[in-house]
Structure formats: C-alpha cells, structure tokens
Design an enzyme around this catalytic site. Structure first.
Site, PDB file in Angstrom:
ATOM      1  N   SER A 142       0.575  -0.780   0.083  1.00 28.39           N
ATOM      2  CA  SER A 142       0.012   0.117  -0.400  1.00 28.39           C
ATOM      3  C   SER A 142       0.493   1.075  -0.498  1.00 28.39           C
ATOM      4  CB  SER A 142      -0.719  -0.061   1.018  1.00 28.39           C
ATOM      5  OG  SER A 142      -1.849   1.517   1.170  1.00 28.39           O
ATOM      6  N   TYR A 155      -1.692  -0.541  10.357  1.00 23.10           N
ATOM      7  CA  TYR A 155      -1.849  -0.904   9.175  1.00 23.10           C
ATOM      8  C   TYR A 155      -0.839  -0.675   8.199  1.00 23.10           C
ATOM      9  CZ  TYR A 155      -3.634  -0.906   4.373  1.00 23.10           C
ATOM     10  OH  TYR A 155      -3.062  -1.604   2.761  1.00 23.10           O
TER      11      TYR A 155
END
Length: 166
Positions: A142, A155
């Site tokens: 990501s 995350y």
C-alpha cells in the site's frame, strides 16, 4: 496483452475488491485461478462469475491469519489441482482509529493477516514457484507503507513490513 495460459494462480483475499478484479482479469487471460477467501460463499460467487465468462476458476476457503492451516491448504490444492506457478498475496485488513483506543487484538490481527499470513503463504508455495518454468510472486502492499496513514499506524507498519519482505 499478456496471456497466462498454463498458469495456476492462487489469489488470497479474492472474494472482493482488488483480489476479485485480479482473479477475473487473469482468468480472462487464460489462467486457472484459485480464488481464496475467508468466506466460501464469496469465493464461490467470484468463481461463478469467472466461469460464466468462460474462465477456469475454483473456490477455496483460506484464512491467512490461521497460519497452521496454510500448509494443509497447499497440500489439498496439490492433491486436487497440482502445483501453482503464481501466488498473489492480496489478503489484508485495516482497522482505523486512535491507536490507544483500538483494541490491542485488532492491531495484532492486522499484522497476523497483512504480514505474517503473507509470509506463511509465500513459504508454503515457494517450492512450487521455484520449480515452475515461469513463475510470479506478487505481494500487495500500500502507499501507506511509504506515507503515514492518519489513524492507521498499524496498517501502515504492516504494509511497510510487506515492502521490506518483498
């Protein structure tokens, strides 16, 4: 357009989102796609869509947070379909919120799925990939691995681990 004929592809977290899209696109380009998801109903729905479009796909339940089940999944897949030549580690979770207000277990689960599960799947299928004449390993990270995510530090850290591992 690249073809993927003679490729058997495992995609984790393929019951929805990016995983589903990759499954549909690879099947359209000739790959035999192994659609995995925590919920078998989601995997079956993707498989039905792929087959209706003329593709070759199979549904399996796989929860990469249950590390001890990954080797059994590989063994079952080998018995039923054979070895793979492509692994797409796509399964992921995100829980947002102020760090101290999110339950510790949510933070730990984020690492279990996004980092540890990815590494365990890679470990389980590495011999297949090494033996294949042409193999691919894709780890989905990501932009959060490079740019901090407000209210998503765990995350971001788990995806940073994916980049470092890759």
């Amino acid at each position: 357009m690249t073809r993927f004929d003679n490729h058997r592809v495992v995609i984790t977290g393929a019951g929805a989102g990016i995983g589903r899209l990759m499954a549909e696109k690879l099947a359209a380009r000739g790959a035999e796609v192994i659609v995995t998801a925590r919920r078998i109903a989601a995997a079956r729905e993707v498989v039905e869509c792929i087959r209706n479009a003329g593709g070759n796909a199979h549904a399996y339940t796989l929860d990469v947070s249950k590390i001890t089940t990954i080797a059994r999944f590989r063994d079952t897949l080998h018995e039923e379909r054979g070895p793979i030549s492509m692994l797409i580690n796509n399964a992921g979770v995100v829980f947002g919120g102020e760090f101290e207000q999110v339950e510790l277990q949510r933070h730990l689960d984020t690492f279990k799925v996004n980092s540890e599960g990815l590494m365990a799947c890679t470990h389980a299928f590495m011999d297949d990939l090494i033996a294949a004449p042409r193999a691919h390993l894709v780890n989905i990270a990501s932009a959060s691995a490079f740019i901090g995510l407000p209210y998503g530090s765990t995350y971001a850290a788990s995806k940073w681990a994916v980049v470092g591992f890759s």
